[in-house]
Enzyme design. Structure first.
Site, PDB file in Angstrom:
ATOM      1  N   ARG A   8      -7.684  -7.435  47.244  1.00 22.99           N
ATOM      2  CA  ARG A   8      -8.549  -8.169  47.972  1.00 22.99           C
ATOM      3  C   ARG A   8      -8.846  -6.870  48.763  1.00 22.99           C
ATOM      4  O   ARG A   8      -8.174  -6.358  49.231  1.00 22.99           O
ATOM      5  CB  ARG A   8      -8.014  -9.583  48.303  1.00 22.99           C
ATOM      6  CG  ARG A   8      -7.376 -10.518  46.974  1.00 22.99           C
ATOM      7  CD  ARG A   8      -6.749 -11.728  48.197  1.00 22.99           C
ATOM      8  NE  ARG A   8      -5.201 -11.308  48.741  1.00 22.99           N
ATOM      9  CZ  ARG A   8      -4.126 -12.076  49.663  1.00 22.99           C
ATOM     10  NH1 ARG A   8      -4.144 -13.239  48.968  1.00 22.99           N
ATOM     11  NH2 ARG A   8      -3.565 -11.349  49.734  1.00 22.99           N
ATOM     12  N   ASP A  38      -2.819  -6.536  44.473  1.00 23.03           N
ATOM     13  CA  ASP A  38      -3.748  -7.381  45.423  1.00 23.03           C
ATOM     14  C   ASP A  38      -4.931  -6.858  45.338  1.00 23.03           C
ATOM     15  O   ASP A  38      -4.607  -5.331  45.846  1.00 23.03           O
ATOM     16  CB  ASP A  38      -2.439  -7.282  46.726  1.00 23.03           C
ATOM     17  CG  ASP A  38      -3.219  -8.718  48.087  1.00 23.03           C
ATOM     18  OD1 ASP A  38      -4.730  -8.546  47.316  1.00 23.03           O
ATOM     19  OD2 ASP A  38      -2.871  -8.970  48.512  1.00 23.03           O
TER      20      ASP A  38
END
Length: 400
Positions: free
Chosen positions: A319, A317
């Site tokens: 983000r 991930d």
């Protein structure tokens, strides 16, 4: 019960299906594509209806998924989907170390209290990497959007000093305003302010004043906007862009369904505290659309969503949520109720110095698990299973 290959003409079941399709769903029209409610004789429909607030994945077995393979009278000849990837013994975790959830007005989602300042506060076990300082953001334009469901929201477009992307805030409720948008700017006229959305009340043909304090001309005579005071923090969804799930009708993820459901919850008449969807342009958990499509091919070759990203030499991930924190502060929010299944996102959104406090986490339960339509596919089951097992996502099944 007729076999999947038998004709549906004159079949009482097909009549029931049509009646169910017309009457059973209460979802607004902006759900696209429109979901189909479960049938009475679907394998898991009875258990869903008996106690849908306590539904967990342990009640979804491979046999029950196979029994619910029929979808409509138009596709009765299609083969049933593959068996469920979810083990009959698999139950998603719930938020630990929290007190009794708060119950709001009827129709509002239940929130589980969380506190990131203590280890047992239900905010995940990971330590997300936070920026030393928050990004600088500015709302450059705001516009009223009447939606197909009959409600209205205000779309805010933001620029920032860390990337060249235009991130968005979808705001439900007239009391939530942007500080950077409302601030007076040198040399602008009242028309300039209204065109960029820095006005109070509503625009109408012939209006000449923005109604904002500090505007270049008098606001005397302008209609005064009476805004009810909120009784608590708004419901907030931090949503990352997903072209495939939101636009291309992908059944590999539930991103489109989550965006629609967040908008529905925030537009309910009982949502008196308003709502905010922070829409971040970080496709594919931050790796971009091209790499995301490569990851899909790796998934078809046998990898799960986490393994595919790692094989492409990306983080599971990638983000970041600093922009979301800065945007929420610009919208005047210090406390929020966060609509998420990811407890690690709580601390990430709060900022390096807890500039924002998440008071409650509200679960985003798939609609199909609650018997409210939604969809099922082998891909989305594997996607949800990986998020729960490898990324620590939690579900409170009584949350909605």
């Amino acid at each position: 019960m007729p076999s999947p290959n038998s004709s549906s003409a004159g079949n009482p079941r097909s009549v029931l299906d049509r009646q169910t399709q017309e009457n059973a769903t209460d979802l607004p029209s902006f759900y696209s594509p429109r979901s189909r409610p479960l049938r009475e004789d679907d394998g898991i429909a009875t258990s869903l209806r008996l106690d849908r607030d306590e539904l967990c994945l342990s009640s979804i077995t491979p046999q029950s998924i196979s029994n619910s393979a029929l979808t409509s009278t138009d596709d009765v000849n299609l083969p049933p989907p593959p068996p469920s990837l979810l083990s009959p013994a698999f139950t998603p975790p719930v938020t630990p170390g929290t007190t009794t959830p708060t119950l709001l007005a009827e129709g509002q989602p239940r929130g589980v209290p969380v506190d990131s300042s203590i280890p047992s506060g239900g905010c995940g076990i990971k330590r997300p990497k936070l920026l030393d300082t928050l990004p600088e953001v500015q709302c450059i334009v705001r516009a009223r959007i009447p939606t197909v469901s009959g409600t209205e929201m205000f779309l805010h477009l933001y620029t920032n000093n860390v990337d060249n992307k235009e991130h968005l805030a979808i705001v439900f409720g007239p009391h939530i305003r942007s500080k950077s948008l409302d601030a007076p700017r040198d040399g602008e006229t009242e028309m300039d302010r209204m065109v960029r959305g820095a006005y109070t009340g509503r625009l109408y043909p012939g209006r000449t004043k923005s109604g904002m304090v500090g505007a270049s001309s008098s606001t005397a005579g302008d209609p005064v906007e009476e805004i009810p005071a909120p009784s608590g923090p708004p419901l907030v969804r931090i949503h990352s862009e997903c072209y495939t799930g939101e636009t291309a009708w992908s059944a590999r993820c539930d991103c489109g369904e989550q965006l629609d459901e967040a908008a529905r919850l925030m537009s309910l008449p009982t949502a008196v505290n308003g709502g905010i969807i922070i829409y971040l342009r970080q496709e594919g958990r931050g790796i971009g659309l091209g790499e995301k499509l490569k990851a899909y091919n790796l998934q078809d070759l046998g990898s799960d969503t986490v393994e595919a990203n790692l094989l492409l030499r990306h983080p599971a991930d990638a983000r970041s949520y600093g922009l979301a924190t800065a945007m929420l502060l610009d919208l005047g929010q210090k406390e929020i109720r966060l609509l998420t299944n990811n407890p690690d996102k709580i601390r990430a959104v709060e900022g390096p110095n807890r500039e924002i406090r998440v008071t409650e986490r509200v679960a985003m339960v798939p609609l199909s698990w609650k018997g409210k339509g939604g969809f099922r596919s082998r891909e989305v089951e594997g996607y949800l299973k990986t998020k729960i097992e490898k990324m620590g996502h939690m579900l409170d099944m009584g949350g909605l």
